[in-house]
Write an enzyme that holds these catalytic residues in place. Structure first.
Site, PDB file in Angstrom:
ATOM      1  N   ASP A 121     -18.516  53.007   4.302  1.00  0.00           N
ATOM      2  CA  ASP A 121     -19.124  52.649   5.584  1.00  0.00           C
ATOM      3  C   ASP A 121     -20.052  53.788   5.990  1.00  0.00           C
ATOM      4  O   ASP A 121     -19.590  54.863   6.390  1.00  0.00           O
ATOM      5  CB  ASP A 121     -18.055  52.441   6.662  1.00  0.00           C
ATOM      6  CG  ASP A 121     -17.213  51.183   6.435  1.00  0.00           C
ATOM      7  OD1 ASP A 121     -16.996  50.812   5.274  1.00  0.00           O
ATOM      8  OD2 ASP A 121     -16.768  50.585   7.437  1.00  0.00           O
ATOM      9  N   LYS A 181     -22.877  46.289   9.781  1.00  0.00           N
ATOM     10  CA  LYS A 181     -21.761  46.577  10.687  1.00  0.00           C
ATOM     11  C   LYS A 181     -22.299  47.034  12.034  1.00  0.00           C
ATOM     12  O   LYS A 181     -23.246  47.822  12.100  1.00  0.00           O
ATOM     13  CB  LYS A 181     -20.877  47.663  10.045  1.00  0.00           C
ATOM     14  CG  LYS A 181     -19.705  48.131  10.889  1.00  0.00           C
ATOM     15  CD  LYS A 181     -18.888  49.155  10.098  1.00  0.00           C
ATOM     16  CE  LYS A 181     -17.817  49.816  10.945  1.00  0.00           C
ATOM     17  NZ  LYS A 181     -17.056  50.844  10.199  1.00  0.00           N
ATOM     18  N   LYS A 239     -19.626  42.965   9.795  1.00  0.00           N
ATOM     19  CA  LYS A 239     -18.420  43.610  10.303  1.00  0.00           C
ATOM     20  C   LYS A 239     -18.638  44.081  11.731  1.00  0.00           C
ATOM     21  O   LYS A 239     -19.278  45.109  11.960  1.00  0.00           O
ATOM     22  CB  LYS A 239     -18.022  44.802   9.416  1.00  0.00           C
ATOM     23  CG  LYS A 239     -16.784  45.551   9.914  1.00  0.00           C
ATOM     24  CD  LYS A 239     -16.417  46.703   8.986  1.00  0.00           C
ATOM     25  CE  LYS A 239     -15.287  47.551   9.551  1.00  0.00           C
ATOM     26  NZ  LYS A 239     -14.915  48.674   8.666  1.00  0.00           N
TER      27      LYS A 239
END
Length: 320
Positions: free
Chosen positions: A156, A220, A256
Site C-alpha cells: 500500500d 485506495k 479500497k
C-alpha cells in the site's frame, strides 16, 4: 477475464507519452457534479437489505477486511494476535470467513507472515514513507523492496500529494511505475491518494485515472491518518473510475476505501455502492477491500445477532 495492467502498456499508453499529454488527458476528464455525486451516494445508502441478504453481505464484508494495525507502539505480540484473529475472526464459530489480509508496517511483515502461514490470508504492508510520503524515491523504493523481501503479498503506497497538487503529474506517475516495478511479480500494488487532502472531487477523479494509468492493482482512498478518510461519495467516484477504465482498456482495478468505516451498516452501504456502480465483478476480495481495524468487531457482533437473535457480552470479540 479482465486483468490488472503491469504498467501503462494498454489502450491508453499514448496518454503518458509526455507530461503535456498526461496533463491534457487528466484535465480533459469530465468535471464532477458534486451535488449529483453526493445525492447518488446518499440515495444508494438508503437501500434496505433483507435478513438473508444481510447475512451474506456481512460474511462478504468480513472476507474483504484488511485487518490493520499501523501504530508506533505495534509489537510482535500484537501483530501475531492480529494475524490469529484474521485467520479465525470468531474462534467460537468456524463458519465465519477469514479476513482478506493483515496490514502492517514493513518491519512487521515477517511476523505477520508467520502468524497467517498456510491460511490464505494475505499480508499487506504500507510503504513509501507512509503516511506522509515525504522521502526521496530511493528511500521509498528501498521501503517497498524490504517489505516484499520479507514476504509482503501486497504493498500500500502513498502518492506524493504535494507533487499532485502542484500539477506535476508525470512525477507522480513515474513514482507509481517505479514502485510497481519494485513490487515485482509477487506483490499487488494499492495506490493511496489521501482523498481528504486532494480538496476536490475533480482531483480525486484525476488521481484515480493517474494511478490506474501507472499500473495500480488497487486504488485506495486514504491512510486513515487524516480528518477526512473514506466517504460514500469519494468511494462512489473511484468505483465509477474503475468501471470506466475497464470499459476503455479491458483492465480491471480494485478499490479500497479506508478509514472511518466502523459499523456493519456502513460496510453494507459500501457494498451496495459497489454492486450498483461497478457491478458484481467487484464483489470479491480480489477487487474490493475495507481498510479497517474496528470494523471487524462490529461485523462479528452483527453476525452473531443474526444467527442467535441476541448480542453476546462485551468479551465476545477481542478489542484491537
Amino acid at each position: 477475464m479482465p486483468t490488472t495492467a503491469p504498467n501503462a502498456a494498454h489502450a491508453l499508453a499514448d496518454v503518458t507519452a509526455s507530461d503535456s499529454t498526461l496533463r491534457s488527458y487528466l484535465h480533459g476528464l469530465p468535471g464532477v457534479d458534486a451535488v449529483g455525486l453526493e445525492a447518488r451516494a446518499a440515495s444508494l445508502g438508503t437501500r434496505s437489505i433483507k435478513t438473508t441478504a444481510k447475512a451474506y453481505a456481512i460474511d462478504l464484508a468480513i472476507s474483504m477486511v484488511d485487518l490493520t494495525t499501523l501504530e508506533g507502539a505495534d509489537t510482535p505480540g500484537k501483530v501475531r494476535a492480529l494475524g490469529v484473529k484474521a485467520v479465525r475472526p470468531d474462534p467460537t464459530d468456524r463458519t465465519a470467513p477469514s479476513t482478506a489480509a493483515v496490514c502492517v508496517y514493513p518491519d512487521m511483515v515477517a511476523t505477520a507472515k508467520q502468524a497467517v502461514a498456510g491460511s490464505g490470508v494475505k499480508v499487506a504492508s504500507v510503504a513509501t514513507a507512509f503516511p506522509a510520503g515525504r522521502a526521496p524515491l530511493s528511500v521509498k523504493l528501498a521501503d517497498v523492496r524490504e517489505a516484499v523481501a520479507a514476504g509482503a503479498d501486497e504493498i500500500d503506497m502513498v502518492i506524493d500529494r504535494g507533487a499532485f497538487l502542484a500539477g506535476t503529474y508525470m512525477k507522480v506517475y513515474d513514482e507509481i511505475v517505479a514502485v510497481k516495478e519494485a513490487c515485482g511479480t509477487d506483490a499487488r500494488l494499492k495506490v493511496i491518494f489521501e482523498t481528504g487532502e486532494l480538496s476536490t472531487y475533480d482531483n480525486i477523479r484525476r488521481a484515480s485515472w493517474l494511478g490506474m494509468l501507472a499500473g495500480a492493482d488497487f486504488i485506495k482512498t486514504s491512510t486513515g491518518k487524516v480528518a477526512v478518510n473514506a466517504t460514500p461519495a469519494n468511494t462512489l467516484l473511484m468505483l465509477e473510475a474503475v468501471r470506466d477504465f475497464r470499459a476503455r482498456t479491458g483492465v480491471q482495478v480494485g478499490v479500497k476505501p479506508a478509514g472511518g468505516i466502523r459499523t456493519s451498516k456502513d460496510a453494507i452501504k459500501f457494498l451496495v455502492l459497489v454492486n450498483e456502480t461497478a457491478g458484481e465483478d467487484w464483489l470479491d476480495n480480489h477487487w474490493f477491500r475495507f481498510g479497517a481495524s474496528s470494523l471487524l468487531n462490529d461485523l462479528l457482533m452483527q453476525r452473531q445477532k443474526l444467527a442467535t437473535g441476541r448480542y453476546s457480552g462485551p468479551d465476545y470479540v477481542t478489542v484491537d
